[in-house]
Motif scaffolding. Structure first.
Motif, PDB file in Angstrom:
ATOM      1  N   UNK A 134       0.824  -1.206   0.000  1.00  0.00           N
ATOM      2  CA  UNK A 134       0.000   0.000   0.000  1.00  0.00           C
ATOM      3  C   UNK A 134       0.858   1.255   0.000  1.00  0.00           C
ATOM      4  N   UNK A 135       1.850   1.287   0.878  1.00  0.00           N
ATOM      5  CA  UNK A 135       2.702   2.474   0.995  1.00  0.00           C
ATOM      6  C   UNK A 135       3.460   2.722  -0.305  1.00  0.00           C
ATOM      7  N   UNK A 136       3.918   1.675  -0.919  1.00  0.00           N
ATOM      8  CA  UNK A 136       4.667   1.823  -2.171  1.00  0.00           C
ATOM      9  C   UNK A 136       3.795   2.391  -3.275  1.00  0.00           C
ATOM     10  N   UNK A 137       2.497   2.080  -3.248  1.00  0.00           N
ATOM     11  CA  UNK A 137       1.599   2.527  -4.308  1.00  0.00           C
ATOM     12  C   UNK A 137       1.111   3.956  -4.107  1.00  0.00           C
ATOM     13  N   UNK A 138       0.781   4.324  -2.875  1.00  0.00           N
ATOM     14  CA  UNK A 138       0.070   5.591  -2.672  1.00  0.00           C
ATOM     15  C   UNK A 138       0.893   6.656  -1.982  1.00  0.00           C
ATOM     16  N   UNK A 139       2.004   6.299  -1.353  1.00  0.00           N
ATOM     17  CA  UNK A 139       2.783   7.302  -0.618  1.00  0.00           C
ATOM     18  C   UNK A 139       3.739   8.029  -1.551  1.00  0.00           C
ATOM     19  N   UNK A 140       3.180   8.672  -2.562  1.00  0.00           N
ATOM     20  CA  UNK A 140       4.020   9.347  -3.544  1.00  0.00           C
ATOM     21  C   UNK A 140       4.526  10.688  -3.046  1.00  0.00           C
ATOM     22  N   UNK A 141       3.858  11.262  -2.064  1.00  0.00           N
ATOM     23  CA  UNK A 141       4.265  12.567  -1.565  1.00  0.00           C
ATOM     24  C   UNK A 141       5.443  12.514  -0.629  1.00  0.00           C
ATOM     25  N   UNK A 142       5.909  11.340  -0.312  1.00  0.00           N
ATOM     26  CA  UNK A 142       7.027  11.192   0.612  1.00  0.00           C
ATOM     27  C   UNK A 142       8.274  10.723  -0.128  1.00  0.00           C
ATOM     28  N   UNK A 143       9.403  11.024   0.445  1.00  0.00           N
ATOM     29  CA  UNK A 143      10.643  10.534  -0.114  1.00  0.00           C
ATOM     30  C   UNK A 143      10.782   9.041   0.094  1.00  0.00           C
ATOM     31  N   UNK A 144      11.674   8.428  -0.653  1.00  0.00           N
ATOM     32  CA  UNK A 144      11.838   6.977  -0.556  1.00  0.00           C
ATOM     33  C   UNK A 144      12.266   6.544   0.840  1.00  0.00           C
ATOM     34  N   UNK A 145      13.031   7.388   1.508  1.00  0.00           N
ATOM     35  CA  UNK A 145      13.509   7.022   2.846  1.00  0.00           C
ATOM     36  C   UNK A 145      12.452   7.208   3.921  1.00  0.00           C
ATOM     37  N   UNK A 146      11.373   7.980   3.621  1.00  0.00           N
ATOM     38  CA  UNK A 146      10.336   8.266   4.617  1.00  0.00           C
ATOM     39  C   UNK A 146       9.109   7.383   4.471  1.00  0.00           C
ATOM     40  N   UNK A 147       8.973   6.724   3.335  1.00  0.00           N
ATOM     41  CA  UNK A 147       7.737   5.988   3.075  1.00  0.00           C
ATOM     42  C   UNK A 147       7.484   4.880   4.092  1.00  0.00           C
ATOM     43  N   UNK A 148       8.538   4.197   4.459  1.00  0.00           N
ATOM     44  CA  UNK A 148       8.360   2.999   5.268  1.00  0.00           C
ATOM     45  C   UNK A 148       8.727   3.215   6.739  1.00  0.00           C
ATOM     46  N   UNK A 149       8.879   4.468   7.154  1.00  0.00           N
ATOM     47  CA  UNK A 149       9.284   4.709   8.529  1.00  0.00           C
ATOM     48  C   UNK A 149       8.217   4.278   9.531  1.00  0.00           C
ATOM     49  N   UNK A 150       6.942   4.425   9.190  1.00  0.00           N
ATOM     50  CA  UNK A 150       5.887   3.981  10.105  1.00  0.00           C
ATOM     51  C   UNK A 150       5.912   2.469  10.276  1.00  0.00           C
ATOM     52  N   UNK A 151       6.312   1.758   9.208  1.00  0.00           N
ATOM     53  CA  UNK A 151       6.444   0.295   9.302  1.00  0.00           C
ATOM     54  C   UNK A 151       7.658  -0.065  10.144  1.00  0.00           C
ATOM     55  N   UNK A 152       8.764   0.651   9.938  1.00  0.00           N
ATOM     56  CA  UNK A 152       9.954   0.403  10.748  1.00  0.00           C
ATOM     57  C   UNK A 152       9.654   0.653  12.229  1.00  0.00           C
ATOM     58  N   UNK A 153       8.863   1.691  12.503  1.00  0.00           N
ATOM     59  CA  UNK A 153       8.503   1.977  13.895  1.00  0.00           C
ATOM     60  C   UNK A 153       7.735   0.815  14.508  1.00  0.00           C
ATOM     61  N   UNK A 154       6.845   0.200  13.707  1.00  0.00           N
ATOM     62  CA  UNK A 154       6.080  -0.948  14.213  1.00  0.00           C
ATOM     63  C   UNK A 154       6.989  -2.123  14.533  1.00  0.00           C
ATOM     64  N   UNK A 155       8.054  -2.277  13.759  1.00  0.00           N
ATOM     65  CA  UNK A 155       8.999  -3.357  14.028  1.00  0.00           C
ATOM     66  C   UNK A 155       9.735  -3.149  15.346  1.00  0.00           C
ATOM     67  N   UNK A 156       9.712  -1.929  15.855  1.00  0.00           N
ATOM     68  CA  UNK A 156      10.294  -1.649  17.167  1.00  0.00           C
ATOM     69  C   UNK A 156       9.262  -1.790  18.277  1.00  0.00           C
ATOM     70  N   UNK A 157       8.041  -1.230  18.072  1.00  0.00           N
ATOM     71  CA  UNK A 157       7.113  -1.225  19.200  1.00  0.00           C
ATOM     72  C   UNK A 157       6.409  -2.563  19.407  1.00  0.00           C
TER      73      UNK A 157
END
Length: 309
Positions: A134-157
């Motif tokens: 989903x993020x890869x398809x619709x998160x066009x307004x974000x940079x490549x390094x920022x798109x998956x940060x919310x997912x990375x955060x989940x891998x921590x919490x």
């Protein structure tokens, strides 16, 4: 050695369901927070990610109930929690001869302990399957390094939540009759000890206060703090500012739901005629903030200080 384990045949009490609901809401709230944090104000993908996170947690909750005993039904069987030690049976393995320890640990609070861990596992699995696409398809307004940060955060919490449930689940949930009696006895002992040692017995006072803490109070405190921080960061100082954007109303109503959830968890609705009126207190903190925010405006305080007032 005769077995003493018995199959759980009872249904969870209201407080047990409220605890499971609290643990189920934690990953969803954290998902929404980090999605909002990393999406940016101009990103149009935040709404879709919020909906996806809600879908992930909802499906995970349904699947967890279906795979729990009884399998295939939207209900669970449980054992009634009698005391705090029921959560930590691994610490109470008997030693009949004071030498050999018999490791006979069982889940005495079934399924309150393991069902939460299973739910987190399904949440993590569904997130890894759905969110990156989903993020890869619709998160066009974000940079490549920022798109998956919310997912990375989940891998921590998620590991943090797992440790929280494994270590502190009993401390968060346990509020049984024994805990209430223990608290009352401790308050009485504190009063008696204060007569002998004076009012400066900080340790006894803190011990008595800590017994009152459980997940309902955590919900109330965190929801109040986060609401105040959000309204302050958004510079909401009047009702006009509040209704200027629909998003602000959604955040406000979400916090009100958390307030109500905390109040219901504390009261348990044992006496409806006395407990339901407490829900009228839900809008109180927001109204108090809006009515008093203009008196704490930093620019006003600095200007009045400069004028010698």
């Amino acid at each position: 050695m005769q077995k003493v384990c018995e199959k759980c045949t009872e249904s969870p009490e209201l407080y047990d369901w409220l605890y499971l609901g609290f643990m189920a809401m934690l990953p969803l709230v954290l998902h929404w927070f980090f999605i909002e944090w990393y999406s940016g104000k101009k990103s149009s993908s935040a709404l879709f990610q919020h909906i996806t996170a809600l879908l992930e947690c909802s499906v995970a909750a349904v699947v967890t109930l279906l795979v729990s005993d009884p399998v295939g039904l939207m209900s669970i069987r449980s054992c009634q929690v009698q005391m705090l030690s029921d959560w930590y049976t691994m610490l109470y393995n008997p030693s009949p001869d004071y030498v050999t320890t018999l490791h006979c640990t069982q889940e005495a609070v079934f399924p309150l302990y393991t069902i939460v861990l299973i739910y987190y596992a399904f949440c993590l699995m569904l997130m890894m399957l759905l969110r990156p696409l989903l993020v890869k398809k619709i998160a066009c307004g974000l940079g490549k390094s920022d798109r998956f940060k919310s997912i990375y955060a989940a891998l921590y919490f998620f590991p943090i939540l797992t440790v929280l449930q494994a270590v502190g689940g009993g401390l968060l949930c346990e509020y049984s009759m024994e805990a209430t009696q223990w608290r009352n006895n401790l308050h009485i002992s504190v009063e008696i000890e204060a007569l002998h040692t004076g009012p400066n017995n900080d340790y006894a006072f803190v011990s008595a206060c800590l017994l009152d803490y459980a997940f309902p109070y955590i919900i109330l405190v965190l929801s109040l703090v986060t609401l105040a921080v959000y309204m302050s960061a958004s510079e909401i100082q009047s009702f006009k500012n509040l209704v200027a954007k629909k998003k602000r109303l959604i955040v406000l109503f979400s916090h009100w739901l958390l307030h109500a959830y905390g109040i219901i968890s504390i009261s348990r609705l044992d006496q409806l005629e006395k407990d339901l009126p407490l829900l009228a207190l839900v809008p109180g903190p927001a109204l108090f903030y809006l009515l008093t925010a203009r008196f704490t405006e930093p620019s006003r305080i600095l200007s009045e200080g400069g004028n010698g007032h």
